[in-house]
Scaffold this active site. Structure first.
Site, mmCIF file in Angstrom:
data_model
loop_
_atom_site.group_PDB
_atom_site.id
_atom_site.type_symbol
_atom_site.label_atom_id
_atom_site.label_comp_id
_atom_site.label_asym_id
_atom_site.label_seq_id
_atom_site.Cartn_x
_atom_site.Cartn_y
_atom_site.Cartn_z
ATOM 1 N N GLU A 1 0.897 -1.169 0.000
ATOM 2 C CA GLU A 1 0.000 0.000 0.000
ATOM 3 C C GLU A 1 0.928 1.209 0.000
ATOM 4 O O GLU A 1 1.555 1.504 1.016
ATOM 5 C CB GLU A 1 -0.850 0.031 1.273
ATOM 6 C CG GLU A 1 -1.693 -1.199 1.512
ATOM 7 C CD GLU A 1 -3.044 -1.147 0.819
ATOM 8 O OE1 GLU A 1 -3.257 -0.234 -0.003
ATOM 9 O OE2 GLU A 1 -3.867 -2.018 1.098
ATOM 10 N N CYS B 1 -2.314 9.053 2.846
ATOM 11 C CA CYS B 1 -2.063 8.546 1.490
ATOM 12 C C CYS B 1 -3.234 8.872 0.571
ATOM 13 O O CYS B 1 -3.053 9.132 -0.604
ATOM 14 C CB CYS B 1 -1.797 7.052 1.530
ATOM 15 S SG CYS B 1 -3.033 6.157 2.449
HETATM 16 P P1 NAP Z 1 8.529 4.998 4.473
HETATM 17 O O1 NAP Z 1 9.725 5.799 4.686
HETATM 18 O O2 NAP Z 1 8.471 4.071 3.318
HETATM 19 O O3 NAP Z 1 8.271 4.185 5.832
HETATM 20 C C1 NAP Z 1 7.269 3.211 5.943
HETATM 21 C C2 NAP Z 1 7.834 1.997 6.683
HETATM 22 O O4 NAP Z 1 8.823 1.379 5.875
HETATM 23 C C3 NAP Z 1 8.541 2.365 7.988
HETATM 24 O O5 NAP Z 1 8.332 1.343 8.928
HETATM 25 C C4 NAP Z 1 9.993 2.440 7.570
HETATM 26 O O6 NAP Z 1 10.896 2.253 8.629
HETATM 27 C C5 NAP Z 1 10.060 1.311 6.577
HETATM 28 N N1 NAP Z 1 11.148 1.447 5.593
HETATM 29 C C6 NAP Z 1 11.832 2.554 5.242
HETATM 30 N N2 NAP Z 1 12.747 2.255 4.288
HETATM 31 C C7 NAP Z 1 12.624 0.932 4.041
HETATM 32 C C8 NAP Z 1 13.270 0.024 3.154
HETATM 33 N N3 NAP Z 1 14.233 0.418 2.331
HETATM 34 N N4 NAP Z 1 12.881 -1.258 3.160
HETATM 35 C C9 NAP Z 1 11.881 -1.669 3.967
HETATM 36 N N5 NAP Z 1 11.244 -0.863 4.833
HETATM 37 C C10 NAP Z 1 11.592 0.420 4.865
HETATM 38 O O7 NAP Z 1 7.225 5.868 4.357
HETATM 39 P P2 NAP Z 1 6.949 7.284 5.017
HETATM 40 O O8 NAP Z 1 7.531 8.296 4.123
HETATM 41 O O9 NAP Z 1 7.289 7.308 6.441
HETATM 42 O O10 NAP Z 1 5.336 7.264 4.894
HETATM 43 C C11 NAP Z 1 4.659 7.986 4.001
HETATM 44 C C12 NAP Z 1 4.367 7.219 2.727
HETATM 45 O O11 NAP Z 1 3.490 6.145 2.999
HETATM 46 C C13 NAP Z 1 3.622 8.103 1.749
HETATM 47 O O12 NAP Z 1 4.052 7.881 0.438
HETATM 48 C C14 NAP Z 1 2.182 7.647 1.914
HETATM 49 O O13 NAP Z 1 1.355 7.960 0.834
HETATM 50 C C15 NAP Z 1 2.362 6.200 2.141
HETATM 51 N N6 NAP Z 1 1.172 5.625 2.781
HETATM 52 C C16 NAP Z 1 0.389 4.793 2.049
HETATM 53 C C17 NAP Z 1 -0.769 4.266 2.602
HETATM 54 C C18 NAP Z 1 -1.664 3.341 1.813
HETATM 55 O O14 NAP Z 1 -2.521 2.702 2.409
HETATM 56 N N7 NAP Z 1 -1.513 3.223 0.512
HETATM 57 C C19 NAP Z 1 -1.120 4.598 3.911
HETATM 58 C C20 NAP Z 1 -0.291 5.460 4.618
HETATM 59 C C21 NAP Z 1 0.864 5.961 4.039
HETATM 60 P P3 NAP Z 1 11.681 3.510 9.292
HETATM 61 O O15 NAP Z 1 10.652 4.390 9.857
HETATM 62 O O16 NAP Z 1 12.535 2.853 10.314
HETATM 63 O O17 NAP Z 1 12.453 4.152 8.187
#
Ligand code: NAP
Length: 470
Positions: free
Chosen positions: A237, A271
């Site tokens: 997601e 999101c």
């Molecule tokens: P993010 O950096 O991708 O973090 C999300 C999760 O992934 C965290 O637990 C993070 O851990 C982990 N993570 C980070 N880098 C990773 C990697 N290389 N491999 C595996 N896991 C990894 O996302 P964010 O920027 O905090 O969140 C915002 C994004 O999420 C936006 O794009 C938003 O649209 C999306 N989102 C989508 C939905 C949906 O349902 N489609 C819902 C909510 C948010 P760490 O925190 O330790 O880095």
């Protein structure tokens, strides 16, 4: 398995984005601690998969009840760790409790054996759990995000290890505490304190049978690549750039208010927030004037203060990034109608409610997701142009169409390339309705019946007469 260093060197910090003060610090798990937890999850699966649906439902109902009993405490924790307005956080905790109850009530029905018609003998599908699920979740809904993967999967008989976003460690820890308080056998639900970059390695661990991630595109791509390499099921997601289409037959005041709310809730860090407001030219001037008026009155403040309209962003880094994106959009030709700066006189991760117009194709804001309180306004001449603009993005998560004419709105909804379209409502969330996207917004579904089938093996059992074995 290269997970983390042998020694506890690094820490995960919980920082209050309202004033950037340190809430608490947690040590990152050592390799041994991660191993212990994966072993425990594997052992727990052996017995959890044999439990009855009613035992599992009983656990989920208890978790739901504890969420409700402790909702003020949980909501405050979310506010302190990622800045969510406490009123919105209470609603999130209640929604999470409803999702636990939904799967507790419906799981047995969804996972009952499904008979298949076949010309000879009998056949049915038996839905069997896969094992340990790795769930990687973001901070923006620290309880809801966890719940929507935990509830269906624990109901299905899987066990789960959660890798939550590093900025919400207290929210992560308290959910594990609640599962134990509700009587979950050890290992059924566990938290892992790990940095994001190290988590992809976990996907190749043979004890992990499947993985689900909600988060950004780079994290999703990295998890999906690891899952593909190891032939493991995954769901993603990811980000979104939801169109919010307003046709020329609506009540402008009412829909402009919905658009401002749809973009500004959770300080724009959703999101599925209304990221591109696409308005029919006949009502565009009136609509923009109303939006400007409403946005100019928004009160920025402490998330714990009930009168706050827009709270801080989740972190200093997030606030800096949003301001950088707005600056870039303006230098690419957009008009800054309101906001665009950090909020003067505050110590926290605040960004002014911002309004951008005249965003043309080629502008970074036209194609990138801005995860903050930035309202982007577009004008179109007709329904066809609205659809073309809505689909001119790599994302495909949600969207909405506003019109008095249901048939006209449905005709537009059918042409929008997203996983969800809401008519006369911003993209919503409800336990019984599926949530998920297409294109670069990911694949798979959460919530609804669909959410419980992602991580089960629909095993065929075919029965024919012993007299005709071939
Ligand atoms: P993010 O950096 O991708 O973090 C999300 C999760 O992934 C965290 O637990 C993070 O851990 C982990 N993570 C980070 N880098 C990773 C990697 N290389 N491999 C595996 N896991 C990894 O996302 P964010 O920027 O905090 O969140 C915002 C994004 O999420 C936006 O794009 C938003 O649209 C999306 N989102 C989508 C939905 C949906 O349902 N489609 C819902 C909510 C948010 P760490 O925190 O330790 O880095």
């Amino acid at each position: 398995m290269e997970i983390v260093s042998e020694k506890k060197k690094s820490t995960i910090k919980s920082i209050n984005p309202f004033d950037n003060s340190l809430n608490k610090e947690f040590e990152v798990f050592t390799k041994e601690e991660v191993n212990e937890r994966l072993d425990l999850a594997t052992d727990a699966f052996r017995s959890w998969k044999k439990t009855s649906f009613s035992e599992r439902a009983d656990l989920l109902h208890k978790v739901a009840n504890i969420f409700r009993e402790r909702k003020e405490e949980l909501a405050k924790l979310a506010s302190l760790e990622m800045g969510k307005k406490v009123k919105e956080a209470v609603a999130e905790v209640e929604l999470s409790a409803n999702i636990f109850d939904y799967y507790a009530d419906k799981g047995a029905e969804f996972l009952a054996d499904k008979e298949l018609e076949t010309p000879e003998g009998k056949a049915f599908l038996s839905y069997e759990p896969l094992g340990v699920l790795l769930s990687v979740q973001p901070w923006n809904f620290p309880f809801y995000q966890v719940t929507r993967s935990a509830a269906p999967n624990i109901m299905a008989g899987n066990t789960m290890v959660l890798k939550h976003a590093s900025i919400v460690p207290q929210c992560a820890a308290i959910v594990e505490e609640i599962f134990l308080e509700a009587g979950a056998p050890k290992g059924v639900y566990q938290n892992l304190f790990l940095p994001g970059a190290s988590v992809t390695d976990l996907v190749s661990d043979e004890r992990v049978k499947a993985v689900t991630l909600t988060g950004s595109e780079p994290a999703g791509a990295s998890i999906a690549a690891a899952a593909g390499k190891n032939i493991k099921k995954s769901t993603l997601e990811l980000g979104g750039s939801d169109p919010f289409i307003v046709l020329d037959d609506v009540d402008v005041d009412q829909v402009a208010t919905a658009a401002v709310y749809g973009r500004m809730w959770n300080a724009g860090q959703v999101c599925t927030s209304a990221k591109r407001i696409i308005v029919h030219e006949r009502i565009a001037d009136a609509f923009l004037a109303r939006v400007k008026d409403l946005m100019g009155k928004l009160k920025v403040g402490n998330p714990l203060d009930e009168s706050t309209d827009v709270a801080p962003l989740s972190s200093e880094k997030a606030a800096e990034e949003v301001v950088r994106q707005v600056d870039q959009a303006v230098s690419d030709g957009a008009t800054l109608e309101l906001g665009g700066k950090r909020v003067a006189g505050t110590a926290g991760a605040f960004v002014e409610p911002t309004l951008l117009t005249h965003i043309k194709k080629g502008n970074s804001a036209y194609s990138d997701e801005i995860f903050g309180p930035v309202f982007m306004f577009y004008v179109v001449k007709d329904d066809e142009e609205a659809v073309a603009l809505a689909n001119d993005t790599e994302f495909g998560l949600g969207g909405s169409v506003f019109s008095q004419d249901e048939q006209r709105a449905v005709a537009i909804a059918r042409q929008i390339d997203t996983g969800m379209v809401y008519i006369n409502h911003m993209t919503g969330i409800s336990p019984e309705l599926p949530f998920g996207g297409t294109k670069k917004s990911g694949y798979g579904r959460e919530q609804s019946p669909a959410g419980i089938y992602e991580f089960v093996n629909p095993k065929l059992i075919r029965i024919t007469s012993i007299d005709k074995p071939y």
